[in-house]
Motif scaffolding. Sequence first.
Motif, PDB file in Angstrom:
ATOM      1  N   LEU A 112      32.135 -40.204  -6.852  1.00 39.72           N
ATOM      2  CA  LEU A 112      33.246 -40.719  -6.045  1.00 39.72           C
ATOM      3  C   LEU A 112      34.543 -39.927  -6.124  1.00 39.72           C
ATOM      4  O   LEU A 112      35.615 -40.446  -5.821  1.00 39.72           O
ATOM      5  N   ALA A 113      34.475 -38.664  -6.576  1.00 42.45           N
ATOM      6  CA  ALA A 113      35.666 -37.809  -6.548  1.00 42.45           C
ATOM      7  C   ALA A 113      35.270 -36.431  -6.016  1.00 42.45           C
ATOM      8  O   ALA A 113      34.094 -36.085  -5.972  1.00 42.45           O
ATOM      9  N   PHE A 114      36.272 -35.646  -5.634  1.00 40.77           N
ATOM     10  CA  PHE A 114      35.964 -34.382  -4.955  1.00 40.77           C
ATOM     11  C   PHE A 114      35.266 -33.387  -5.861  1.00 40.77           C
ATOM     12  O   PHE A 114      34.676 -32.420  -5.390  1.00 40.77           O
ATOM     13  N   LYS A 115      35.290 -33.629  -7.183  1.00 39.91           N
ATOM     14  CA  LYS A 115      34.626 -32.724  -8.112  1.00 39.91           C
ATOM     15  C   LYS A 115      33.124 -32.576  -7.806  1.00 39.91           C
ATOM     16  O   LYS A 115      32.527 -31.552  -8.104  1.00 39.91           O
ATOM     17  N   ASP A 116      32.544 -33.621  -7.192  1.00 39.83           N
ATOM     18  CA  ASP A 116      31.121 -33.546  -6.835  1.00 39.83           C
ATOM     19  C   ASP A 116      30.835 -32.416  -5.850  1.00 39.83           C
ATOM     20  O   ASP A 116      29.727 -31.875  -5.838  1.00 39.83           O
ATOM     21  N   GLY A 147      39.556 -36.588 -16.191  1.00 38.18           N
ATOM     22  CA  GLY A 147      38.966 -37.853 -15.750  1.00 38.18           C
ATOM     23  C   GLY A 147      37.776 -37.697 -14.821  1.00 38.18           C
ATOM     24  O   GLY A 147      36.714 -38.266 -15.053  1.00 38.18           O
ATOM     25  N   ASP A 148      37.933 -36.906 -13.753  1.00 38.09           N
ATOM     26  CA  ASP A 148      36.886 -36.860 -12.743  1.00 38.09           C
ATOM     27  C   ASP A 148      35.878 -35.732 -12.957  1.00 38.09           C
ATOM     28  O   ASP A 148      34.694 -35.889 -12.662  1.00 38.09           O
ATOM     29  N   THR A 149      36.334 -34.588 -13.461  1.00 39.64           N
ATOM     30  CA  THR A 149      35.417 -33.478 -13.699  1.00 39.64           C
ATOM     31  C   THR A 149      34.318 -33.892 -14.666  1.00 39.64           C
ATOM     32  O   THR A 149      33.153 -33.529 -14.490  1.00 39.64           O
ATOM     33  N   VAL A 267      47.361 -30.967  -0.170  1.00 42.64           N
ATOM     34  CA  VAL A 267      46.367 -31.115  -1.230  1.00 42.64           C
ATOM     35  C   VAL A 267      46.977 -31.714  -2.508  1.00 42.64           C
ATOM     36  O   VAL A 267      47.911 -31.139  -3.081  1.00 42.64           O
ATOM     37  N   PRO A 268      46.445 -32.852  -2.961  1.00 42.22           N
ATOM     38  CA  PRO A 268      46.891 -33.383  -4.257  1.00 42.22           C
ATOM     39  C   PRO A 268      46.418 -32.461  -5.371  1.00 42.22           C
ATOM     40  O   PRO A 268      45.221 -32.221  -5.497  1.00 42.22           O
ATOM     41  N   THR A 269      47.352 -31.955  -6.172  1.00 45.49           N
ATOM     42  CA  THR A 269      47.039 -30.810  -7.017  1.00 45.49           C
ATOM     43  C   THR A 269      47.291 -31.063  -8.496  1.00 45.49           C
ATOM     44  O   THR A 269      48.273 -31.696  -8.872  1.00 45.49           O
ATOM     45  N   GLY A 270      46.374 -30.555  -9.315  1.00 50.27           N
ATOM     46  CA  GLY A 270      46.513 -30.611 -10.768  1.00 50.27           C
ATOM     47  C   GLY A 270      46.310 -29.234 -11.351  1.00 50.27           C
ATOM     48  O   GLY A 270      47.245 -28.505 -11.667  1.00 50.27           O
ATOM     49  N   ASN A 271      45.058 -28.846 -11.460  1.00 51.82           N
ATOM     50  CA  ASN A 271      44.717 -27.551 -12.058  1.00 51.82           C
ATOM     51  C   ASN A 271      44.711 -26.420 -11.019  1.00 51.82           C
ATOM     52  O   ASN A 271      44.333 -25.293 -11.324  1.00 51.82           O
ATOM     53  N   PHE A 272      45.089 -26.734  -9.795  1.00 52.69           N
ATOM     54  CA  PHE A 272      45.255 -25.755  -8.720  1.00 52.69           C
ATOM     55  C   PHE A 272      43.936 -25.162  -8.217  1.00 52.69           C
ATOM     56  O   PHE A 272      43.912 -24.131  -7.552  1.00 52.69           O
ATOM     57  N   GLY A 273      42.806 -25.829  -8.506  1.00 54.25           N
ATOM     58  CA  GLY A 273      41.529 -25.297  -8.052  1.00 54.25           C
ATOM     59  C   GLY A 273      41.272 -25.593  -6.582  1.00 54.25           C
ATOM     60  O   GLY A 273      40.884 -24.715  -5.810  1.00 54.25           O
ATOM     61  N   ASN A 274      41.506 -26.844  -6.181  1.00 55.14           N
ATOM     62  CA  ASN A 274      41.259 -27.279  -4.824  1.00 55.14           C
ATOM     63  C   ASN A 274      42.109 -26.480  -3.839  1.00 55.14           C
ATOM     64  O   ASN A 274      41.603 -25.856  -2.898  1.00 55.14           O
ATOM     65  N   ILE A 275      43.407 -26.461  -4.068  1.00 54.79           N
ATOM     66  CA  ILE A 275      44.311 -25.800  -3.120  1.00 54.79           C
ATOM     67  C   ILE A 275      44.093 -24.283  -3.117  1.00 54.79           C
ATOM     68  O   ILE A 275      44.230 -23.620  -2.091  1.00 54.79           O
ATOM     69  N   PRO A 322      46.006 -39.900 -12.783  1.00 53.19           N
ATOM     70  CA  PRO A 322      45.762 -39.198 -14.048  1.00 53.19           C
ATOM     71  C   PRO A 322      45.049 -37.855 -13.896  1.00 53.19           C
ATOM     72  O   PRO A 322      45.228 -36.975 -14.732  1.00 53.19           O
ATOM     73  N   SER A 323      44.270 -37.690 -12.825  1.00 49.86           N
ATOM     74  CA  SER A 323      43.553 -36.421 -12.671  1.00 49.86           C
ATOM     75  C   SER A 323      44.496 -35.276 -12.315  1.00 49.86           C
ATOM     76  O   SER A 323      44.080 -34.129 -12.206  1.00 49.86           O
ATOM     77  N   MET A 324      45.767 -35.594 -12.122  1.00 47.21           N
ATOM     78  CA  MET A 324      46.771 -34.566 -11.835  1.00 47.21           C
ATOM     79  C   MET A 324      47.814 -34.481 -12.948  1.00 47.21           C
ATOM     80  O   MET A 324      48.852 -33.838 -12.780  1.00 47.21           O
ATOM     81  N   ASP A 325      47.546 -35.121 -14.086  1.00 51.19           N
ATOM     82  CA  ASP A 325      48.478 -35.060 -15.220  1.00 51.19           C
ATOM     83  C   ASP A 325      48.226 -33.786 -16.020  1.00 51.19           C
ATOM     84  O   ASP A 325      47.523 -33.797 -17.032  1.00 51.19           O
ATOM     85  N   THR A 401      45.190 -43.270  -5.437  1.00 51.35           N
ATOM     86  CA  THR A 401      46.526 -42.863  -5.895  1.00 51.35           C
ATOM     87  C   THR A 401      46.777 -41.360  -5.707  1.00 51.35           C
ATOM     88  O   THR A 401      47.885 -40.965  -5.329  1.00 51.35           O
ATOM     89  N   HIS A 402      45.772 -40.541  -5.976  1.00 52.64           N
ATOM     90  CA  HIS A 402      45.972 -39.091  -5.873  1.00 52.64           C
ATOM     91  C   HIS A 402      46.240 -38.673  -4.428  1.00 52.64           C
ATOM     92  O   HIS A 402      47.139 -37.890  -4.141  1.00 52.64           O
ATOM     93  N   THR A 403      45.435 -39.222  -3.532  1.00 53.03           N
ATOM     94  CA  THR A 403      45.594 -38.877  -2.122  1.00 53.03           C
ATOM     95  C   THR A 403      46.902 -39.447  -1.581  1.00 53.03           C
ATOM     96  O   THR A 403      47.544 -38.850  -0.709  1.00 53.03           O
ATOM     97  N   ALA A 427      41.554 -35.747   0.805  1.00 55.67           N
ATOM     98  CA  ALA A 427      41.382 -36.979   0.025  1.00 55.67           C
ATOM     99  C   ALA A 427      40.407 -36.728  -1.111  1.00 55.67           C
ATOM    100  O   ALA A 427      39.261 -36.346  -0.887  1.00 55.67           O
ATOM    101  N   THR A 428      40.872 -36.935  -2.356  1.00 53.89           N
ATOM    102  CA  THR A 428      40.103 -36.467  -3.501  1.00 53.89           C
ATOM    103  C   THR A 428      39.351 -37.545  -4.269  1.00 53.89           C
ATOM    104  O   THR A 428      38.514 -37.221  -5.102  1.00 53.89           O
ATOM    105  N   ALA A 429      39.640 -38.808  -4.030  1.00 53.66           N
ATOM    106  CA  ALA A 429      38.899 -39.841  -4.767  1.00 53.66           C
ATOM    107  C   ALA A 429      38.747 -41.104  -3.934  1.00 53.66           C
ATOM    108  O   ALA A 429      39.582 -41.411  -3.082  1.00 53.66           O
ATOM    109  N   ASN A 430      37.684 -41.831  -4.203  1.00 58.16           N
ATOM    110  CA  ASN A 430      37.497 -43.158  -3.622  1.00 58.16           C
ATOM    111  C   ASN A 430      38.524 -44.109  -4.262  1.00 58.16           C
ATOM    112  O   ASN A 430      38.715 -44.078  -5.477  1.00 58.16           O
TER     113      ASN A 430
END
Length: 501
Positions: A112-116, A147-149, A267-275, A322-325, A401-403, A427-430
Motif C-alpha cells: 500500500l505504498a509507492f515503494k512496491d 516505515g514503508d520501504t 512529489v512528497p519527498t524524503g530520501n529524494f529517490g522518487n523525485i 513519518p516516511s519523510m522524516d 498524510t504524505h500526499t 500519491a505515495t500511500a494509501n
Amino acid sequence: MASMSFFSTRGGSVVTASQAILRGLAADGGLYVPAMFPQVTSDRIAALSGMGYTRRALEILALFLEDFSRPEIEKAVGAAYGEGRFDDPAVAPVKRLDDNTWVLELFHGPTLAFKDMALQLLPHLTRLSAEKNGEKREISILVATSGDTGKAALEGFRDVPGTSCTVFYPMDGVSDVQRMQMVTTGGNNTHVIAVKGNFDDAQTGVKDLFSSPEFVKNMDARGKALSSANSINFGRLVPQVVYYFSAYADLVAQGAIVSGDPVNFCVPTGNFGNILAGYYAREMGLPIHRLICASNRNNVLTDFFNSGIYSTHRLFYKTNSPSMDILVSSNLERLLFEAADRDGELVKTWMKLLRDCGSYSVGDQRRDWLNNTFWGGYADDHATVREIGTRFTHDHYLFDTHTAVAANVLRQYRDQKRDETPTVIVATANPYKFSRDVLSGIAGREAAQGLDAFACSEELERRTGVPMPAQVRGLRDLPVRHRTECDVSGMAQAVLNEFDK
Ligand SMILES: *Cc1c(COP(=O)(O)O)cnc(C)c1O
C-alpha cells in the motif's frame, strides 16, 4: 552498441547495470549513476499511450539494463506488475482531481505504498544480477526504513531463493500500521529489528555496516554477500523512472494533454529517490516543466533549493508523514553530481563537508541552475491535516498524510508562481496506512481520540465510504513474529545473531 555503464557519483568505478544493482553502493561510498541518459523521442513517448504498464516498463527499463536480455526483463516485469500483483489493472492509475490537477496513484501494490513499484521488481533484478556475475553466496539484503520501504522489501524478497532480507526500523518512528505490517511478516528469510534511534541513525548504521570490513568478513564467513534495497540502489531507482513516463502517456491517452505538452509533477519527498526518478525521466526527454519538491517540517530540502546550502544543523521532528522524516537525503547526491557537471571530485568534497561539518554550499550559480527545474516547499502537520479535510470536502478525494503534504505545497507553488501548467500530484500511500491522522483531517482530532489504529480505520471507512484495503483489515489477527530490538551501536551484532539463531 556499447553497453551502458555506470559510474560512482564520487568519481570511481565503471560497472555494468547488474553489478551496480548487486553492489548497491560504490566502493568509494558514492552512488551509481548511468554514464548517460538514453533519449526517448516524442514518437516513442506517444506510442507508450497504447501500451499497458508492463510493456511500458519493459520499454524504459531496457534502455538502462543493457546487460539483461529483453526476455529476462519481460519475465521480471511480468512477475512484478502482472495479473493480481496490484489491486488496479492499470498498476499506477492517473485520476483527475480538478481541471488542472491529476493524481498518480502509486499505492496499489501489496504493501500500500509507492515503494512496491520498485521493490516488487528489485528481487527479480537482484537474482538475475547474481547469476550474471557468478555470485554463489546468499544475497543478504540490509534495509533501513522510515516505515514503508521495510515492509515493501520484506514482501518483495520473502521466500525468494538465494536471498534474505533484514530490516531496521526506528523504534518510535513509524505508524502503528507500518510497524504491525513489518513485525507480522512471514517467510523463512525475513528479519525485522527495531533500532533505538531515529531513521537517520538507522540509515547511517546500515551504511556503516556496508563499509565495515569486519562485518563484511563475518557475513562472508556465513556464506552471505551484502546488498541493499534502499533507494540508493540503482535497481530501486530505475523502476521509478517508468511511472513518470506512464503517467504522461495516460494524460495523453485521456486527452488531458497533447503529446509534447509540458507537465509538472509535485512529489512528497524524503530520501529524494522518487523525485530524482522524475528528473531522470526529464533528462531522457519527457516534457516535464517543473518538479515540485514537497517536504514536511523536516524541510532541509526546501532550504537547500532556496539557499543552495544543505545543512543538517537543525532539529529532527517526528511528523504525521513519518516516511519523510529525514535530514540526510541520500539520493540528492545523484542530483548534485549533475549540478556539478558530473565532477565526482566536487561531489566528494561536498559529501566530506556534510559528514565532517554537517553542511555544504553549492553556490548561487548552481542553485539557480537547480531552480530552473526544482521548486521546494513544505507543509507542517497542521497544514497537512487541514489539507486532507479540504480536499475531501471539495474534491471528494482522500489523501494520505504524505500526499497531502504535496497537495498543500502545490497550492503554495501556484499562489507564488502563477504557473498553470497541468500538474500531477504523486500519491505515495494509501490513506489507511495513516488512518489516525487522516481521520483527524476528515472529522477533527476528537474523532480519533481513544481509538487504536484499527478502530480509526473502521471509523474512517464509515465516514468516507472509501473502502479499507484487505491488507489493513487482516492485520489485527496476524501473529507478531519479530521482536528483536537493538541499540544503534549494536546493529552488526544484531544481524549476526539473527543468522546464528
Ligand atoms: C518513502 C516515502 C516517501 C518519500 O520518498 P523518497 O523517495 O524517499 O523521497 C514519501 N511518501 C511515502 C508514503 C513513502 O513511503
